[in-house]
Design an enzyme around this catalytic site. Sequence first.
Site, PDB file in Angstrom:
ATOM      1  N   LYS A   1       0.840  -1.194   0.000  1.00 24.26           N
ATOM      2  CA  LYS A   1       0.000   0.000   0.000  1.00 24.26           C
ATOM      3  C   LYS A   1       0.882   1.253   0.000  1.00 24.26           C
ATOM      4  O   LYS A   1       0.694   2.158  -0.795  1.00 24.26           O
ATOM      5  CB  LYS A   1      -0.921  -0.027   1.225  1.00 24.26           C
ATOM      6  CG  LYS A   1      -1.812   1.166   1.353  1.00 24.26           C
ATOM      7  CD  LYS A   1      -2.815   0.996   2.480  1.00 24.26           C
ATOM      8  CE  LYS A   1      -3.512   2.307   2.787  1.00 24.26           C
ATOM      9  NZ  LYS A   1      -4.532   2.176   3.835  1.00 24.26           N
TER      10      LYS A   1
ATOM     11  N   GLU B   1      10.408  -4.865   4.554  1.00 21.90           N
ATOM     12  CA  GLU B   1      10.442  -6.287   4.192  1.00 21.90           C
ATOM     13  C   GLU B   1      10.126  -6.480   2.709  1.00 21.90           C
ATOM     14  O   GLU B   1      10.823  -7.192   1.990  1.00 21.90           O
ATOM     15  CB  GLU B   1       9.406  -7.071   5.023  1.00 21.90           C
ATOM     16  CG  GLU B   1       9.722  -7.204   6.499  1.00 21.90           C
ATOM     17  CD  GLU B   1       9.218  -6.038   7.327  1.00 21.90           C
ATOM     18  OE1 GLU B   1       8.933  -4.949   6.750  1.00 21.90           O
ATOM     19  OE2 GLU B   1       9.113  -6.194   8.556  1.00 21.90           O
TER      20      GLU B   1
ATOM     21  N   GLY C   1      -5.089  -1.864   5.008  1.00 20.56           N
ATOM     22  CA  GLY C   1      -4.291  -3.004   4.542  1.00 20.56           C
ATOM     23  C   GLY C   1      -4.990  -4.342   4.744  1.00 20.56           C
ATOM     24  O   GLY C   1      -5.110  -5.150   3.824  1.00 20.56           O
ATOM     25  N   ARG C   2      -5.487  -4.592   5.959  1.00 24.52           N
ATOM     26  CA  ARG C   2      -6.088  -5.896   6.256  1.00 24.52           C
ATOM     27  C   ARG C   2      -7.489  -6.040   5.668  1.00 24.52           C
ATOM     28  O   ARG C   2      -8.118  -7.086   5.809  1.00 24.52           O
ATOM     29  CB  ARG C   2      -6.081  -6.154   7.765  1.00 24.52           C
ATOM     30  CG  ARG C   2      -6.743  -5.056   8.575  1.00 24.52           C
ATOM     31  CD  ARG C   2      -6.363  -5.163  10.037  1.00 24.52           C
ATOM     32  NE  ARG C   2      -6.822  -4.024  10.836  1.00 24.52           N
ATOM     33  CZ  ARG C   2      -6.195  -2.855  10.912  1.00 24.52           C
ATOM     34  NH1 ARG C   2      -5.113  -2.637  10.202  1.00 24.52           N
ATOM     35  NH2 ARG C   2      -6.663  -1.884  11.685  1.00 24.52           N
TER      36      ARG C   2
ATOM     37  N   GLU D   1      -5.337  -6.988  14.889  1.00 22.78           N
ATOM     38  CA  GLU D   1      -4.820  -5.674  14.517  1.00 22.78           C
ATOM     39  C   GLU D   1      -5.938  -4.628  14.621  1.00 22.78           C
ATOM     40  O   GLU D   1      -5.697  -3.493  14.993  1.00 22.78           O
ATOM     41  CB  GLU D   1      -4.257  -5.731  13.097  1.00 22.78           C
ATOM     42  CG  GLU D   1      -3.331  -4.585  12.772  1.00 22.78           C
ATOM     43  CD  GLU D   1      -2.526  -4.835  11.503  1.00 22.78           C
ATOM     44  OE1 GLU D   1      -1.888  -5.895  11.389  1.00 22.78           O
ATOM     45  OE2 GLU D   1      -2.570  -3.977  10.616  1.00 22.78           O
TER      46      GLU D   1
ATOM     47  N   HIS E   1      -6.097 -33.684  17.142  1.00 29.33           N
ATOM     48  CA  HIS E   1      -4.992 -34.547  17.570  1.00 29.33           C
ATOM     49  C   HIS E   1      -3.893 -33.749  18.232  1.00 29.33           C
ATOM     50  O   HIS E   1      -2.776 -34.245  18.413  1.00 29.33           O
ATOM     51  CB  HIS E   1      -4.448 -35.324  16.369  1.00 29.33           C
ATOM     52  CG  HIS E   1      -5.461 -36.263  15.803  1.00 29.33           C
ATOM     53  ND1 HIS E   1      -5.565 -37.573  16.187  1.00 29.33           N
ATOM     54  CD2 HIS E   1      -6.477 -36.041  14.929  1.00 29.33           C
ATOM     55  CE1 HIS E   1      -6.575 -38.143  15.548  1.00 29.33           C
ATOM     56  NE2 HIS E   1      -7.157 -37.228  14.786  1.00 29.33           N
TER      57      HIS E   1
ATOM     58  N   LYS F   1       7.692  -0.744  12.499  1.00 29.59           N
ATOM     59  CA  LYS F   1       8.374  -0.275  11.295  1.00 29.59           C
ATOM     60  C   LYS F   1       9.456   0.751  11.665  1.00 29.59           C
ATOM     61  O   LYS F   1      10.544   0.758  11.109  1.00 29.59           O
ATOM     62  CB  LYS F   1       7.375   0.338  10.303  1.00 29.59           C
ATOM     63  CG  LYS F   1       6.409  -0.713   9.698  1.00 29.59           C
ATOM     64  CD  LYS F   1       5.513  -0.139   8.609  1.00 29.59           C
ATOM     65  CE  LYS F   1       4.528  -1.173   8.102  1.00 29.59           C
ATOM     66  NZ  LYS F   1       3.719  -0.780   6.953  1.00 29.59           N
TER      67      LYS F   1
HETATM   68  C1  G6Q Z   1      -2.704  -3.812   7.742  1.00 27.51           C
HETATM   69  C2  G6Q Z   1      -1.482  -3.266   8.304  1.00 27.51           C
HETATM   70  C3  G6Q Z   1      -0.218  -3.969   7.876  1.00 27.51           C
HETATM   71  C4  G6Q Z   1       0.200  -3.679   6.448  1.00 27.51           C
HETATM   72  C5  G6Q Z   1       1.631  -4.165   6.253  1.00 27.51           C
HETATM   73  C6  G6Q Z   1       2.116  -3.942   4.836  1.00 27.51           C
HETATM   74  O1  G6Q Z   1      -3.812  -3.399   7.972  1.00 27.51           O
HETATM   75  O2  G6Q Z   1      -1.402  -1.907   8.105  1.00 27.51           O
HETATM   76  O3  G6Q Z   1      -0.322  -5.350   8.035  1.00 27.51           O
HETATM   77  O4  G6Q Z   1      -0.656  -4.279   5.548  1.00 27.51           O
HETATM   78  O5  G6Q Z   1       2.460  -3.527   7.165  1.00 27.51           O
HETATM   79  O6  G6Q Z   1       2.058  -2.584   4.497  1.00 27.51           O
HETATM   80  P1  G6Q Z   1       2.203  -2.122   3.018  1.00 27.51           P
HETATM   81  O7  G6Q Z   1       1.096  -2.711   2.224  1.00 27.51           O
HETATM   82  O8  G6Q Z   1       2.169  -0.634   3.040  1.00 27.51           O
HETATM   83  O9  G6Q Z   1       3.525  -2.656   2.528  1.00 27.51           O
END
Ligand code: G6Q
Length: 546
Positions: free
Chosen positions: A206, A212, A267-268, A353, A384, A512
């Site tokens: 996003k 990462e 994001g989520r 989150e 199990h 971050k």
């Molecule tokens: C989701 C969070 C988090 C995010 C990641 C990746 O709601 O904000 O999980 O999706 O940190 O972020 P980017 O999409 O910006 O790389």
Amino acid sequence: MSKLTSSHAWQALKAHHIAIEPVHMRQMFRDDPARFDKFSVQLGSLLFDYSKNRINAETIKLLTNLARQSGLQSQIERMFVGEKINFTEQRAALHTALRNRSGRAVYSNGKDVMPDVQRVLELIRGFSDKVRTGEHVGHTGKRITDIVNLGIGGSDLGPLMVCEALKPYSLPALHAHFVSNVDGTHLSETLKRLDAETTLFIISSKTFTTQETLTNARSARAWLVEKLGNEQAVAKHFAAVSTNLEATAKFGINPQNVFEFWDWVGGRYSLWSAIGLPIALFVGMDKFEELLGGGYAMDEHFRSAPLDKNIPVLLGLLGIWYNNFFGAASNAVLPYDQYMHRFAAYLQQLEMESNGKRVDRDGNTVDYNTGMVVWGEPGTNGQHAFFQLIHQGTRMIPADFHAPLHSYNPFEEHRAIPLANCFAQTEALMVGKTEEEARAELVAQGLQGEALEALLPHKVFPGNRPTNTFLFERLDPHTLGMLIAMYEHKVFVQSVVWNINPFDQWGVELGKQLAGKILPELRGTGIASPHDASTSGLIDYYHKHY
Ligand code: G6Q
């Protein structure tokens, strides 16, 4: 005491809890043979059975009163019409617009977002069709056989879970891979199996600033250029999904392969947006649209069904009942379908989150518990392993069971085994086994005297452990869309009652920032900043032993 815990509706539930606590669900089922009919809701092919909960009609009345007192219905409308309900980031939360099939306009900042949503959907259709039919080929003219999503958190868990769940709809000649971990092992182990000439990378981020993802993207790009011996190859082998088009251009992604989304998509909550590109590539755009259709069907239900017949509302309120009145701390999600094996991991982020918050909308520290720990695995495997604790441990762990009626892989010998296990588990968790029943069983096995008495307490199951059961025809895209949207709205319902903002994530942002500070210290390129003795000790240890 907060406004919530001192409220009439909360206090009424507290008193009601004292009355319900000693009642066993066995008794409730004995007293009311119509319990299943009363406490189940059907929506399309989805059945939600919540009768194995420690509730009666009065509980539902009091819980829905609590929802009403929180202004739930008007909050639902505020979300759907694009008000800036994510007020700490000054943003709307309009994931519902991404799957809006009604033709109605949806406004954010006074602008109808639907034309942009449709435009990007068409772009995704065009690109995914081209890749799937072989019209889009790699730099050397070969057909794409593997797509690799490079993303993390919300830019990974949703599309990964959906691709796994909808595998029966995928093309056998197109494989999907997801690389999220910045530990080079994840990328390296994935690349080992791939041929650069036939691999397409999607950088999903996003913000397009996530360490990462960008680290993995740079390494993947270097690998591709090295293998194909030409920088130009990047244009055919990289696509990007982001809200930050400046950064995608700077990274060198061909603008034709860039798919946009907007800051009003969390994001989520983003798998319905261009972040779903890997899904469209993997199962085709028609199936992706069916997934959106399932989400939309749940949206319409959530927006219009009365509170006591509203699946996400009931699910959210039951969670509150156990969390805030019975003191339950975690919630298990147990699908009896191997294709749903990443479902709990996906929900873990969605719920933890979103509702892992400790201050209310006015900034006051809350005096009640908010988000629960969410965890789970496919049910049959869990039986199990960790089910022991759910049956006989000291904690109450409310659990959601999911199962399709039909499998995509109907080996005759396997038929109905998952369902038999699913039903048997929820029954056993509810009924338990009394001392008398356990004694009778041991006697029948020939045990007596001291040996019997010693073993007896270990064979007793208290039961009275609550579960929800979700049954559906089969795990098709529409049904999966319904289930995902159902949990999104469950989270929203709880956030409204708890008076917290479910759409920000300052804890994630903190992570971050922190790593960014220590990295130069480990690499020896930055000035050491002051730390606590433990952190300094670990940094020193690294330098001494690396
Ligand atoms: C989701 C969070 C988090 C995010 C990641 C990746 O709601 O904000 O999980 O999706 O940190 O972020 P980017 O999409 O910006 O790389």
